[in-house]
Write a protein that holds these residues in place. Structure first.
Motif, mmCIF file in Angstrom:
data_model
loop_
_atom_site.group_PDB
_atom_site.id
_atom_site.type_symbol
_atom_site.label_atom_id
_atom_site.label_comp_id
_atom_site.label_asym_id
_atom_site.label_seq_id
_atom_site.Cartn_x
_atom_site.Cartn_y
_atom_site.Cartn_z
ATOM 1 N N LYS A 92 0.841 -1.175 0.000
ATOM 2 C CA LYS A 92 0.000 0.000 0.000
ATOM 3 C C LYS A 92 0.890 1.243 0.000
ATOM 4 O O LYS A 92 1.930 1.279 0.654
ATOM 5 C CB LYS A 92 -0.903 0.006 1.237
ATOM 6 C CG LYS A 92 -1.929 1.124 1.291
ATOM 7 C CD LYS A 92 -2.683 1.099 2.612
ATOM 8 C CE LYS A 92 -3.415 -0.202 2.838
ATOM 9 N NZ LYS A 92 -4.147 -0.230 4.118
ATOM 10 N N ILE A 93 0.484 2.237 -0.753
ATOM 11 C CA ILE A 93 1.175 3.531 -0.766
ATOM 12 C C ILE A 93 0.131 4.587 -0.437
ATOM 13 O O ILE A 93 -0.935 4.640 -1.066
ATOM 14 C CB ILE A 93 1.803 3.830 -2.137
ATOM 15 C CG1 ILE A 93 2.818 2.740 -2.516
ATOM 16 C CG2 ILE A 93 2.477 5.196 -2.141
ATOM 17 C CD1 ILE A 93 3.330 2.846 -3.938
ATOM 18 N N ILE A 94 0.436 5.433 0.565
ATOM 19 C CA ILE A 94 -0.496 6.497 0.905
ATOM 20 C C ILE A 94 0.194 7.843 0.689
ATOM 21 O O ILE A 94 1.389 7.987 0.932
ATOM 22 C CB ILE A 94 -1.010 6.380 2.354
ATOM 23 C CG1 ILE A 94 0.135 6.502 3.361
ATOM 24 C CG2 ILE A 94 -1.768 5.074 2.558
ATOM 25 C CD1 ILE A 94 -0.341 6.561 4.802
ATOM 26 N N VAL A 95 -0.557 8.785 0.224
ATOM 27 C CA VAL A 95 -0.062 10.140 -0.031
ATOM 28 C C VAL A 95 -0.743 11.080 0.966
ATOM 29 O O VAL A 95 -1.983 11.127 1.035
ATOM 30 C CB VAL A 95 -0.339 10.590 -1.473
ATOM 31 C CG1 VAL A 95 0.180 12.015 -1.690
ATOM 32 C CG2 VAL A 95 0.289 9.628 -2.466
ATOM 33 N N LEU A 96 0.063 11.808 1.727
ATOM 34 C CA LEU A 96 -0.465 12.735 2.728
ATOM 35 C C LEU A 96 -0.448 14.166 2.218
ATOM 36 O O LEU A 96 0.454 14.565 1.476
ATOM 37 C CB LEU A 96 0.358 12.656 4.017
ATOM 38 C CG LEU A 96 0.366 11.337 4.791
ATOM 39 C CD1 LEU A 96 1.101 11.511 6.105
ATOM 40 C CD2 LEU A 96 -1.047 10.831 5.034
ATOM 41 N N GLU A 97 -1.438 14.905 2.638
ATOM 42 C CA GLU A 97 -1.521 16.340 2.334
ATOM 43 C C GLU A 97 -2.222 17.012 3.495
ATOM 44 O O GLU A 97 -3.391 16.710 3.783
ATOM 45 C CB GLU A 97 -2.303 16.564 1.031
ATOM 46 C CG GLU A 97 -2.359 18.019 0.589
ATOM 47 C CD GLU A 97 -1.006 18.545 0.116
ATOM 48 O OE1 GLU A 97 -0.734 19.746 0.337
ATOM 49 O OE2 GLU A 97 -0.229 17.755 -0.457
ATOM 50 N N GLU A 98 -1.487 17.891 4.195
ATOM 51 C CA GLU A 98 -2.021 18.616 5.348
ATOM 52 C C GLU A 98 -2.632 17.679 6.391
ATOM 53 O O GLU A 98 -3.706 17.932 6.946
ATOM 54 C CB GLU A 98 -3.054 19.648 4.902
ATOM 55 C CG GLU A 98 -2.460 20.746 4.035
ATOM 56 C CD GLU A 98 -3.478 21.800 3.662
ATOM 57 O OE1 GLU A 98 -4.684 21.581 3.947
ATOM 58 O OE2 GLU A 98 -3.076 22.834 3.095
#
Length: 598
Positions: free
Chosen positions: A556-562
């Motif tokens: 799994k790859i997660i992308v964070l933003e704020e």
């Protein structure tokens, strides 16, 4: 004295040393006061025998008289010498107990402060400078030692001496005693007012000394930055300004002390004058003998050093009070991250859940994680990607419980980590931080920091898995190479790989890598990724990065933003979204092609 009350527990711990020290002080003083009594008897003996000598001067008995009188004087002289030796011997024992006690208390206090520092959470260390922490455990503790040792020694000696001498003086002549000690109330008032000034100035001096230590520590740690930006002059000016302020405060305190000591001498001199004047009248009136007057003068002189030491003791006490106040400020701070009642160690399988987690940094008010939900199953490999400030490192800090979220729960093996013992939790997780820190020790011991019981073969295997073994063996002393403070002799990539080896040697079920490959080249990065892929086969791994590892097959790859998850999926799924991940991957590919072409 309310701040110094915190030291009472140490006096209780070393009560026998304290009691023996005070006992030796009293015995030493008893032997010392015998000397003026002997002097009085000698004077009285001389006075009484002058007339008898004149009568026998022209007779045959004068020789016998001289012989007997000489033996008597010799007896008194030897007695005075013996009493002086005994007084000195017990004075030696006094120092051996009280001063040694102060060293033990200094040792215990430093250990208490150091252990308390280690229990405090990260937020505390973000709010306080390292130099200030060091100043409190060194300079402040040293000043406190002067209170628990020399100050108590001098104060007890002064108290015992005054009580015994005043008692003996009152037995001889109360009126003369009253005149002799009459300057004492004025002395007490002087001490009271001067002490208030000394305390205020001492507190300011200790604060300024802490500031100097912080400035120096930051300058030494950042010397490369200072030199590269040619800021030596500005740095020196900043240090000079702090030193000048400290110097002015120290001179001001020295001036106060300089006024205090002559005031003590003036009081003593006044006592001597009153003693001789009033005592002379008493002798003429026949109320006391010449020996009594000599005895009083010696008593006053014996009180000279104790009285003079009152100022020194007052300064020690006030400085210690100011220092203990600074130490108490830290000792009274309670860590926010502690074991909750009933917390137990539990075997972690690697299953991780974050449920509606929100976290705001208390010292800045910045919300780093907002309503965050994530489930990582046992053995899964998860990549966390995002821009700077998106909350990646905060996520890692929450997982190892360096911080607790204000909302939501972090669970491992279906247990809230607040219910797990801190040591047990962190022992089962390897965390390789973004900010690499190496100790001023050998390379082997830095790697072994992850497992202090590891043998050299295990250390070498961890270094090999982190692709740093060849670099280490190229050094003259290999794994026994001393790397200097913070690993200053190593390159950035070498430091990162040694840090990775430190995490690998621990061999836990859960591993967290926080952007720990930013300083290595592409070839070494691929080698490390290949090694990690095999090593992490049965482990839960979270790799926080600003790069995309296409060769590593993440579950799994997660992308964070704020602080929120804006994209989630496999590598192929995220590319199809044409979002931040796809943009980052395309930019990384172009950079790699440009590097190959160049």
């Amino acid at each position: 004295m309310k701040h110094l009350a915190a030291l009472n527990k140490y006096f209780i711990s070393y009560k026998w040393r304290l009691i023996l020290g005070l006992l030796f002080t009293a015995i030493s003083i008893v032997f010392s006061v015998f000397q003026p009594i002997m002097v009085r008897q000698i004077f009285d003996l001389l006075s009484h025998n002058i007339d008898e000598y004149r009568i026998l001067a022209h007779t045959g008995l004068v020789g016998i008289f001289r012989s007997d009188f000489t033996h008597v004087l010799a007896f008194y002289g030897i007695s005075i010498l013996i009493f002086a030796l005994l007084s000195g011997f017990f004075l030696f024992l006094q120092r051996q107990t009280l001063i040694v006690m102060s060293r033990h208390i200094e040792y215990d206090l430093k250990n208490e402060i150091y252990q308390h520092y280690q229990q405090l959470d990260l937020n505390f260390f973000k709010m306080h400078r390292t130099g200030d922490l060091m100043s409190r455990i060194t300079e402040d503790v040293s000043r406190i030692r002067m209170y628990v040792g020399p100050a108590i020694m001098y104060a007890s000696r002064t108290l015992f001496l005054m009580v015994i001498i005043v008692y003996l003086m009152l037995k001889v002549n109360p009126l003369l005693t009253l005149y002799t000690i009459s300057p004492l109330p004025l002395l007490a008032l002087t001490i009271y007012f001067v002490n208030r000034v000394i305390h205020r100035k001492s507190e300011r001096i200790q604060s300024q000394l802490s500031n100097i230590t912080s400035i120096a520590q930051e300058s030494y740690s950042g010397i490369r930055v200072i030199k590269s930006y040619i800021q030596e002059d500005a740095s020196t000016k900043h240090f000079d300004e702090a030193s000048e302020a400290y110097k002015e405060s120290s001179i001001s305190l020295a001036k106060t002390d300089a006024l205090f000591q002559p005031a003590m001498a003036l009081m003593i001199g006044l006592s001597v004058i009153l003693t001789i004047f009033v005592g002379g009248i008493q002798v003429i009136q026949g109320n006391i003998t010449v020996g009594n007057l000599a005895e009083f003068v010696i008593y006053v002189n014996m009180l000279m050093f104790p009285f003079a030491s009152v100022g020194m003791v007052a300064t020690m006490v006030q400085r210690a009070a100011a220092s203990q106040q600074r130490i108490n400020e830290f000792l009274q701070i309670k860590p926010e991250i502690v074991n909750t009642p009933g917390a137990k160690s539990s075997q972690l399988t690697g299953d991780i859940k974050l449920e509606n987690v929100s976290f705001t940094y208390p010292h800045t008010g910045i919300t780093a994680i907002k309503n965050f939900n994530l489930h990582i199953k046992k053995g899964e490999k998860v990549a966390v990607i995002g821009r700077t400030g998106s909350g990646k490192s905060t996520l890692a800090q929450l997982l190892i419980r360096m911080y607790d979220p204000q909302e939501g729960a972090v669970k491992m093996s279906d247990k809230n980590i607040r219910e797990l013992a801190l040591d047990g939790l962190r022992e089962q997780i390897s965390y390789v931080p973004q900010d690499v820190f190496l100790f001023s020790d050998t390379i082997a011991n830095n790697i072994r920091f992850g497992d202090p019981t590891a043998n050299i073969e295990k250390v070498q295997l961890a270094a090999r898995q982190a692709s740093v073994e060849k670099d280490i063996l190229s050094f003259n002393q290999g794994f026994e190479t001393e790397i200097g403070e913070r690993g200053v002799t190593l390159s950035g990539g070498q430091k990162q790989r040694i840090s990775i080896a430190r995490g690998l040697i621990k061999n836990p079920n859960i591993m967290i890598f926080d952007d720990c490959l930013s300083a290595v080249d592409a070839r070494t990065e691929k080698e490390i990724i290949g090694n990690l892929y095999a090593y992490l086969k049965d482990k839960t791994a979270i790799i926080i990065t600003h790069r995309i590892f296409a060769l590593f097959e993440f579950d799994k790859i997660i992308v964070l933003e704020e602080g929120r998850i804006v994209e989630s999926g496999t590598h192929e799924e995220l590319l199809s979204l044409n979002g931040y991940y796809s943009e980052l991957y395309a930019r990384q590919q172009r950079n790699e092609e440009e590097e190959v072409n160049s």
